[in-house]
Design a protein around this motif. Structure first.
Motif, PDB file in Angstrom:
ATOM      1  N   ASP A 254       9.365  11.669  -1.377  1.00  0.00           N
ATOM      2  CA  ASP A 254       9.725  10.746  -1.940  1.00  0.00           C
ATOM      3  C   ASP A 254      11.380  10.248  -1.888  1.00  0.00           C
ATOM      4  O   ASP A 254      11.913   9.084  -1.669  1.00  0.00           O
ATOM      5  CB  ASP A 254       9.442  10.612  -3.406  1.00  0.00           C
ATOM      6  N   THR A 319       5.788  13.217  -3.423  1.00  0.00           N
ATOM      7  CA  THR A 319       4.713  12.677  -4.214  1.00  0.00           C
ATOM      8  C   THR A 319       3.401  12.355  -3.266  1.00  0.00           C
ATOM      9  O   THR A 319       3.427  12.895  -2.085  1.00  0.00           O
ATOM     10  CB  THR A 319       5.272  11.267  -4.623  1.00  0.00           C
ATOM     11  N   GLU A 321       0.873  10.901  -0.909  1.00  0.00           N
ATOM     12  CA  GLU A 321       1.121   9.872   0.324  1.00  0.00           C
ATOM     13  C   GLU A 321       0.331   8.631   0.264  1.00  0.00           C
ATOM     14  O   GLU A 321      -0.831   8.796   0.042  1.00  0.00           O
ATOM     15  CB  GLU A 321       0.758  10.604   1.737  1.00  0.00           C
ATOM     16  N   GLN A 322       0.806   7.498   0.573  1.00  0.00           N
ATOM     17  CA  GLN A 322       0.097   6.155   0.482  1.00  0.00           C
ATOM     18  C   GLN A 322       0.378   5.609   1.920  1.00  0.00           C
ATOM     19  O   GLN A 322       1.226   6.024   2.875  1.00  0.00           O
ATOM     20  CB  GLN A 322       0.800   5.322  -0.341  1.00  0.00           C
ATOM     21  N   GLU A 323      -0.469   4.420   2.331  1.00  0.00           N
ATOM     22  CA  GLU A 323      -0.354   3.973   3.722  1.00  0.00           C
ATOM     23  C   GLU A 323      -0.106   2.599   3.367  1.00  0.00           C
ATOM     24  O   GLU A 323      -0.573   1.860   2.779  1.00  0.00           O
ATOM     25  CB  GLU A 323      -1.706   4.182   4.204  1.00  0.00           C
ATOM     26  N   ARG A 324       0.610   2.018   4.490  1.00  0.00           N
ATOM     27  CA  ARG A 324       0.679   0.680   4.805  1.00  0.00           C
ATOM     28  C   ARG A 324       0.529   0.109   6.071  1.00  0.00           C
ATOM     29  O   ARG A 324       1.109   0.918   6.957  1.00  0.00           O
ATOM     30  CB  ARG A 324       2.133   0.048   4.133  1.00  0.00           C
ATOM     31  N   SER A 359       5.683   7.627   0.450  1.00  0.00           N
ATOM     32  CA  SER A 359       5.838   7.530  -0.744  1.00  0.00           C
ATOM     33  C   SER A 359       5.497   5.815  -1.220  1.00  0.00           C
ATOM     34  O   SER A 359       5.957   4.981  -0.362  1.00  0.00           O
ATOM     35  CB  SER A 359       6.735   7.997  -1.656  1.00  0.00           C
ATOM     36  N   THR A 360       4.957   5.564  -2.371  1.00  0.00           N
ATOM     37  CA  THR A 360       4.873   4.074  -2.635  1.00  0.00           C
ATOM     38  C   THR A 360       6.290   3.457  -2.946  1.00  0.00           C
ATOM     39  O   THR A 360       6.309   2.326  -2.284  1.00  0.00           O
ATOM     40  CB  THR A 360       4.230   4.096  -4.171  1.00  0.00           C
ATOM     41  N   GLU A 361       7.070   4.189  -3.278  1.00  0.00           N
ATOM     42  CA  GLU A 361       8.586   3.403  -3.351  1.00  0.00           C
ATOM     43  C   GLU A 361       9.032   3.361  -1.944  1.00  0.00           C
ATOM     44  O   GLU A 361       9.617   2.274  -1.851  1.00  0.00           O
ATOM     45  CB  GLU A 361       9.335   4.565  -4.320  1.00  0.00           C
ATOM     46  N   LEU A 363       7.322   2.861   0.879  1.00  0.00           N
ATOM     47  CA  LEU A 363       6.609   1.812   1.518  1.00  0.00           C
ATOM     48  C   LEU A 363       7.025   0.662   1.096  1.00  0.00           C
ATOM     49  O   LEU A 363       7.295  -0.368   1.881  1.00  0.00           O
ATOM     50  CB  LEU A 363       5.209   2.349   1.347  1.00  0.00           C
ATOM     51  N   ASP A 364       7.487   0.393  -0.177  1.00  0.00           N
ATOM     52  CA  ASP A 364       7.723  -0.878  -0.815  1.00  0.00           C
ATOM     53  C   ASP A 364       8.958  -1.436  -0.263  1.00  0.00           C
ATOM     54  O   ASP A 364       9.284  -2.655  -0.202  1.00  0.00           O
ATOM     55  CB  ASP A 364       7.625  -0.664  -2.318  1.00  0.00           C
TER      56      ASP A 364
END
Length: 482
Positions: A254, A319, A321-324, A359-361, A363-364
Motif C-alpha cells: 500500500d 494490504t 491485492e486488487q486488480e484493475r 492495493s485499492t488506493e 489502483l485508484d
C-alpha cells in the motif's frame, strides 16, 4: 731626622707603631662604640651603599580589597660602618621595605614606608619616604567568552566553520570594581589555518577594554577549551529504494515510506557534483509477510567522506491485492529503424488488455498516462519474432503480463518499395507493348476491310457490265397473282 732614619732600630720601631695603629683601627670597627671611647675616623670607619629598585611590599586585606595604586619599587640608601654594610649585604634576603595597610579600608592613603631586617648599625634612608596607595573593594564578575577565529580565509574551498564553543563558556574575573568597569570583551583566539576537520584546542583568555587595549587582569580559569566545528562541502540528496522479487499471492504494497527521505553527504566539491541520488540495498519482497519496519544502512558513495544520518527507517504497509484492467492499451515499439514497419500478427489493432495488481488506493490513483507497454526490436532482422513485453508503472503496482512474449513482424519498407517499383516497371512495359499490338491489329483489320471493299466494288462493276437476264413471266404472274 735623616740620621734617625738611617738607624736600624728606628726603622724597626716605626714599623711596629704603624702595625699597632692599623690593628687598632680594624678592631675599633668591630667593637661597639662606648661613651667617651673616642670618635671614628671619617672616611675610614663609615661607608654608604645605594640600593636601586628595591621591591615595596604592601600588606592589606586582600580578601576584601584590591591594591590599585602603589609604587612597585623604591630607592634605599644604607650608611654605617663598613663591617655593618658587609653584614647587611650578607643578610639581604631578610631585609624588607613595606607598607602596612592591614587595618585600613578602601580609599586613597598616604603612608610612610617602613623597613626591617637591616643591621642596627646602619642608617636606612628610603626615597621616597611617603607614598600614595589606593585600595578598592574586591569584586567578582562573570563574563561570556567570545571566540576569535584566526586565518579563516586559509580554509580549503567549500569548507565552512560552524559556531565554535568554549568550555567553560564563561569565566570569573576578580578585581577592583573600577577595573571590572573597564572590561568590554573577554576573548579567546584560535587559529584554523591548515585545518580540514573539527578540532578542540586550548586558548588563553584575554580581557580588553572598549578601545581594544589588553587589560592585565587575571581570569579564572586563565584558559578555556575551544571546539571549532569545520564542515566540509555538503549537499542533500534523496534516497531511492528498489525492490526485488514478488510478494506473496494476494498481498500488495500500500505504501513505502523512508525516514528521512534525504541524507546529507560530505566530501570534495567535484565528487558531490556527480551525485544526485543514493540507492539503498534492494528490498526483498519475498521476505515480506505483512506490515514491516526495517532499519536500513545508507551506503557511502566512493569519494564521499561521510553520510548523515548513517541509517534510515523503512516502513512498509501492505494490504489485500486488487486488480484493475486497462483495455485497448497500445504497445510501443522501440529501436525500430527508420523506414521499417511492424505489425502484430493475430492482433489487428496492436493493442491488448493491460492488467494491474495492487492495493485499492494505488489502483485508484493511477491512469493510462502513468503506464507504458513496449517491446524492443533492437538488432532484429526482418521477419516475425517473439519479444518480451515490458510494462512500466508505479512501484507499488504489479503487472503480471510484464515479461510475457509478444509476436511481432517487422519489415524493411525501403526494400518492399524497391520490389514494388520493379513490378510496376514490368507492368508498365507490358502496357506499353499492348498499344503497339493493337495498332498493328487495327492496321491489319483496316487492310482487310479495304481489300473486302475492293472486292465488292469489283463484283459490282462486273455485274453492271454483264447484260440483264429476262424476267421470268411466271414468277411475275405469280407475284401479281399473289
Amino acid at each position: 731626622m735623616d740620621r734617625l732614619f738611617s738607624k736600624g732600630w728606628f726603622i724597626k720601631l716605626a714599623s711596629i707603631v704603624i702595625a699597632i695603629m692599623l690593628f687598632l683601627m680594624v678592631n675599633m670597627d668591630t667593637q661597639p662604640q662606648q661613651a667617651g671611647a673616642g670618635l671614628p675616623i671619617p672616611g675610614v670607619t663609615d661607608g654608604e651603599r645605594v640600593l636601586e629598585e628595591v621591591p615595596l611590599n604592601v600588606y592589606y586585606d586582600d580578601e576584601q580589597y584590591v591594591l590599585t595604586d602603589a609604587p612597585e619599587t623604591v630607592q634605599v640608601v644604607l650608611r654605617g660602618p663598613n663591617s655593618a654594610l658587609t653584614l647587611g649585604q650578607a643578610t639581604q634576603g631578610q631585609q624588607e621595605i613595606y607598607i602596612d595597610l592591614e587595618n585600613e579600608e578602601a580609599g586613597t592613603h598616604y603612608e610612610r614606608i617602613q623597613h626591617r631586617g637591616f643591621p642596627p648599625d646602619l642608617r636606612v634612608s628610603i626615597v621616597p619616604l611617603t607614598v600614595q596607595v589606593s585600595l578598592q573593594e574586591r569584586q567578582t564578575a562573570s563574563y561570556p567568552v567570545d571566540i576569535q577565529i584566526l586565518n579563516e580565509e586559509e580554509l580549503a574551498e567549500g569548507y565552512t566553520i560552524g559556531e565554535p564553543e568554549a568550555s567553560p563558556g564563561t569565566i570569573d574575573v576578580t578585581a577592583a570594581s573600577g577595573m571590572l568597569e573597564q572590561v568590554a570583551q573577554v576573548r579567546a583566539a584560535v587559529d584554523v589555518s591548515g585545518r580540514s576537520e573539527s578540532f578542540t584546542d586550548t586558548a588563553s583568555v584575554v580581557l580588553y577594554d572598549e578601545s581594544g587595549n589588553e587589560l592585565g587582569i587575571n581570569t579564572d580559569p586563565p584558559a578555556v577549551d575551544v571546539t571549532v566545528p569545520i564542515t566540509s562541502p555538503n549537499k542533500s540528496v534523496p534516497l531511492r529504494l528498489s525492490r526485488n522479487g514478488e510478494l506473496a499471492d494476494g498481498l500488495a504494497i500500500d505504501s513505502v515510506s523512508l525516514d528521512p527521505e534525504e541524507v546529507t553527504i560530505y566530501g570534495p566539491v567535484d565528487v558531490l557534483n556527480d551525485i544526485s541520488v543514493i540507492d539503498l540495498d534492494e528490498l526483498d519482497l519475498e521476505e515480506l509477510e505483512g506490515d514491516t519496519t526495517l532499519t536500513v544502512p545508507v551506503p557511502v558513495p566512493d569519494g564521499v567522506e561521510r553520510v548523515e544520518p548513517g541509517e534510515v527507517t523503512v516502513e512498509i504497509d501492505t494490504t489485500a491485492e486488487q486488480e484493475r484492467e486497462f483495455s485497448s492499451f497500445s504497445i510501443d515499439v522501440e529501436s525500430l529503424p527508420d523506414d521499417w514497419t511492424f505489425h502484430f500478427p493475430g492482433n489487428e489493432d496492436g493493442t491488448f488488455t493491460l492488467r494491474a495488481l495492487g492495493s485499492t488506493e494505488q489502483l485508484d490513483r493511477i491512469s493510462r498516462d502513468d503506464l507504458e507497454a513496449s517491446v524492443d526490436v533492437d538488432g532484429l532482422e526482418e521477419g516475425t519474432h517473439m519479444v518480451p513485453l515490458a510494462i512500466g508503472g508505479p512501484q507499488n503496482v504489479r503487472f503480471p503480463q510484464n515479461g510475457s512474449d509478444v509476436e511481432i513482424t517487422i519489415e524493411d519498407e525501403s526494400s518492399s518499395e524497391a520490389a514494388n517499383d520493379a513490378s510496376e516497371e514490368t507492368t508498365t512495359s507490358e502496357e506499353a507493348d499492348e498499344p503497339q499490338e493493337n495498332a498493328n491489329n487495327e492496321a491489319a483489320d483496316e487492310n482487310d476491310e479495304f481489300n473486302a471493299q475492293e472486292s465488292e466494288e469489283e463484283e459490282t462493276t462486273t455485274d453492271e457490265n454483264e447484260p440483264d437476264e429476262p424476267a421470268d413471266d411466271n414468277s411475275t404472274i405469280n407475284e401479281d397473282e399473289e
